[in-house]
Structure formats: structure tokens, C-alpha cells
Design a protein around this motif. Structure first.
Motif, mmCIF file in Angstrom:
data_model
loop_
_atom_site.group_PDB
_atom_site.id
_atom_site.type_symbol
_atom_site.label_atom_id
_atom_site.label_comp_id
_atom_site.label_asym_id
_atom_site.label_seq_id
_atom_site.Cartn_x
_atom_site.Cartn_y
_atom_site.Cartn_z
ATOM 1 N N ALA A 100 0.707 -1.105 0.090
ATOM 2 C CA ALA A 100 0.075 -0.009 0.088
ATOM 3 C C ALA A 100 0.979 1.343 0.011
ATOM 4 N N LYS A 101 1.949 1.118 0.883
ATOM 5 C CA LYS A 101 2.956 2.318 0.840
ATOM 6 C C LYS A 101 3.495 2.574 -0.625
ATOM 7 N N LEU A 102 3.989 1.537 -1.108
ATOM 8 C CA LEU A 102 4.525 1.683 -2.487
ATOM 9 C C LEU A 102 3.690 2.326 -3.375
ATOM 10 N N GLU A 103 2.375 1.660 -3.269
ATOM 11 C CA GLU A 103 1.392 2.293 -4.322
ATOM 12 C C GLU A 103 0.984 3.702 -4.268
ATOM 13 N N GLN A 104 0.961 4.071 -2.979
ATOM 14 C CA GLN A 104 0.807 5.275 -2.610
ATOM 15 C C GLN A 104 1.857 6.447 -3.116
ATOM 16 N N ARG A 105 3.201 5.866 -2.910
ATOM 17 C CA ARG A 105 4.276 6.964 -3.425
ATOM 18 C C ARG A 105 4.392 6.783 -4.875
ATOM 19 N N ALA A 106 4.033 5.619 -5.590
ATOM 20 C CA ALA A 106 4.057 5.601 -6.853
ATOM 21 C C ALA A 106 3.041 6.497 -7.388
ATOM 22 N N ALA A 107 1.919 6.572 -6.741
ATOM 23 C CA ALA A 107 0.840 7.511 -7.289
ATOM 24 C C ALA A 107 1.187 9.086 -7.122
ATOM 25 N N GLU A 108 2.076 9.293 -6.024
ATOM 26 C CA GLU A 108 2.743 10.491 -5.713
ATOM 27 C C GLU A 108 3.816 10.952 -6.812
ATOM 28 N N LEU A 109 4.436 9.852 -7.074
ATOM 29 C CA LEU A 109 5.456 10.276 -8.194
ATOM 30 C C LEU A 109 4.766 10.647 -9.422
ATOM 31 N N ARG A 110 3.784 9.827 -9.617
ATOM 32 C CA ARG A 110 3.337 10.204 -10.887
ATOM 33 C C ARG A 110 2.177 11.433 -11.264
ATOM 34 N N ALA A 111 2.057 11.805 -9.870
ATOM 35 C CA ALA A 111 1.349 13.209 -9.963
ATOM 36 C C ALA A 111 2.393 14.228 -10.009
ATOM 37 N N ASP A 112 3.528 14.042 -9.456
ATOM 38 C CA ASP A 112 4.753 14.921 -9.332
ATOM 39 C C ASP A 112 5.296 15.130 -10.832
ATOM 40 N N LEU A 113 5.423 14.041 -11.700
ATOM 41 C CA LEU A 113 5.901 13.927 -12.827
ATOM 42 C C LEU A 113 4.995 14.645 -13.833
ATOM 43 N N GLN A 114 3.737 14.213 -13.613
ATOM 44 C CA GLN A 114 2.643 14.873 -14.422
ATOM 45 C C GLN A 114 2.436 16.430 -14.388
ATOM 46 N N THR A 115 2.649 16.879 -13.056
ATOM 47 C CA THR A 115 2.872 18.236 -12.900
ATOM 48 C C THR A 115 4.071 18.952 -13.394
ATOM 49 N N GLY A 116 5.118 18.289 -13.441
ATOM 50 C CA GLY A 116 6.645 18.708 -14.105
ATOM 51 C C GLY A 116 6.387 18.757 -15.523
ATOM 52 N N LEU A 117 5.747 17.714 -16.215
ATOM 53 C CA LEU A 117 5.739 17.568 -17.544
ATOM 54 C C LEU A 117 4.614 18.654 -17.809
ATOM 55 N N ALA A 118 3.705 19.118 -17.501
ATOM 56 C CA ALA A 118 2.700 19.962 -17.921
ATOM 57 C C ALA A 118 3.272 21.594 -17.689
ATOM 58 N N ARG A 119 4.296 21.660 -16.687
ATOM 59 C CA ARG A 119 4.831 22.947 -16.597
ATOM 60 C C ARG A 119 5.971 23.201 -17.556
ATOM 61 N N LEU A 120 6.757 22.003 -17.853
ATOM 62 C CA LEU A 120 7.728 22.103 -19.066
ATOM 63 C C LEU A 120 6.903 22.271 -20.552
ATOM 64 N N GLU A 121 5.944 21.681 -20.642
ATOM 65 C CA GLU A 121 5.150 21.843 -21.955
ATOM 66 C C GLU A 121 4.807 23.224 -21.879
ATOM 67 N N GLY A 122 4.285 23.791 -20.852
ATOM 68 C CA GLY A 122 3.872 25.294 -21.163
ATOM 69 C C GLY A 122 4.778 26.177 -21.366
ATOM 70 N N GLY A 123 6.075 26.000 -20.590
ATOM 71 C CA GLY A 123 7.291 26.779 -20.901
ATOM 72 C C GLY A 123 7.765 26.495 -22.327
ATOM 73 N N LEU A 124 7.628 25.277 -22.704
ATOM 74 C CA LEU A 124 8.141 25.023 -24.096
ATOM 75 C C LEU A 124 7.091 25.794 -25.046
ATOM 76 N N LEU A 125 5.944 25.722 -24.994
ATOM 77 C CA LEU A 125 5.044 26.387 -25.716
ATOM 78 C C LEU A 125 5.031 27.801 -25.696
ATOM 79 N N ALA A 126 5.342 28.432 -24.675
ATOM 80 C CA ALA A 126 5.788 29.984 -24.683
ATOM 81 C C ALA A 126 7.106 30.158 -25.583
ATOM 82 N N ARG A 127 7.910 29.452 -25.193
ATOM 83 C CA ARG A 127 9.232 29.677 -26.198
ATOM 84 C C ARG A 127 8.855 29.668 -27.594
#
Length: 118
Positions: free
Chosen positions: A62-89
């Protein structure tokens, strides 16, 4: 495995074979009883250990699943921010490219008009 007791000849002479055999049988019965109790106790302890191990494995999963979900959310947030920056540039580069293209056409047209007047 039953206990095999061998008594001294003096013991047999004093108490006789029937008493010695009875004592050996009694010791074997006590040994069998204790072995059975020990086996039951070991099986009970193993069952408790196994249940506790299963519980801990489930908690860890259960802990591993929770941490994997947190990492997925962090990764998606980071990718969305990166995509926004790239689109602006990319938008900025498109604007500069459009200005440069317009400037190039204006210079080319001016050069062509100047050459035609000569």
C-alpha cells in the motif's frame, strides 16, 4: 522418536523388569506428549508469524502504491509545466521568425524596386 532408557543392572535387580519397563513407557508417553504440545505451539507461532508477515507485506504494498501515485502526480505536474514553458518559447520564436520573414520580404521588395528603377 521415543526415548530409550537403559538402566543399570542394580536398578533392574532392585525394582525388577516390569517396573523398569513401566518407567520407560511412562517417560516415552511424557516425551510424546511434550513433543505434540511443542509441535502445536510451533504451528501456532508460525501461523501468527505468517499472518503478521502477510499484514506487513500488504502495508508495504500500500505504501509503495501511494508513493508511486505521488511520483506520477509530481511527474505529470512537472511535464505540464515544462510543456507550458516550451509552448511559450515556441510562441516567442514564431513571433521573431514572422518579424524576420516580414523584414526579409520588405528588404527584398525594396531591392527589387530599386533594381527595376535603374
Amino acid at each position: 522418536m521415543p526415548v530409550t532408557a537403559k538402566f543399570s543392572q542394580a536398578f533392574y535387580d532392585k525394582f525388577g523388569h516390569s517396573v523398569a519397563d513401566e518407567l520407560v513407557n511412562w517417560v516415552n508417553q511424557v516425551d510424546a506428549t511434550y513433543r505434540t504440545e511443542l509441535r502445536d505451539l510451533n504451528e501456532l507461532n508460525f501461523a501468527r508469524f505468517d499472518a503478521k508477515l502477510e499484514q506487513r507485506a500488504a502495508e508495504l504494498e500500500a505504501k509503495l502504491e501511494q508513493r508511486a501515485a505521488e511520483l506520477r502526480a509530481d511527474l505529470q505536474t512537472g511535464l505540464a509545466r515544462l510543456e507550458g514553458g516550451l509552448l511559450a518559447r515556441i510562441g516567442m520564436v514564431e513571433g521573431r521568425l514572422a518579424r524576420l520573414t516580414l523584414t526579409l520580404w520588405a528588404v527584398t521588395l525594396g531591392t527589387l524596386v530599386a533594381l527595376l528603377k535603374l
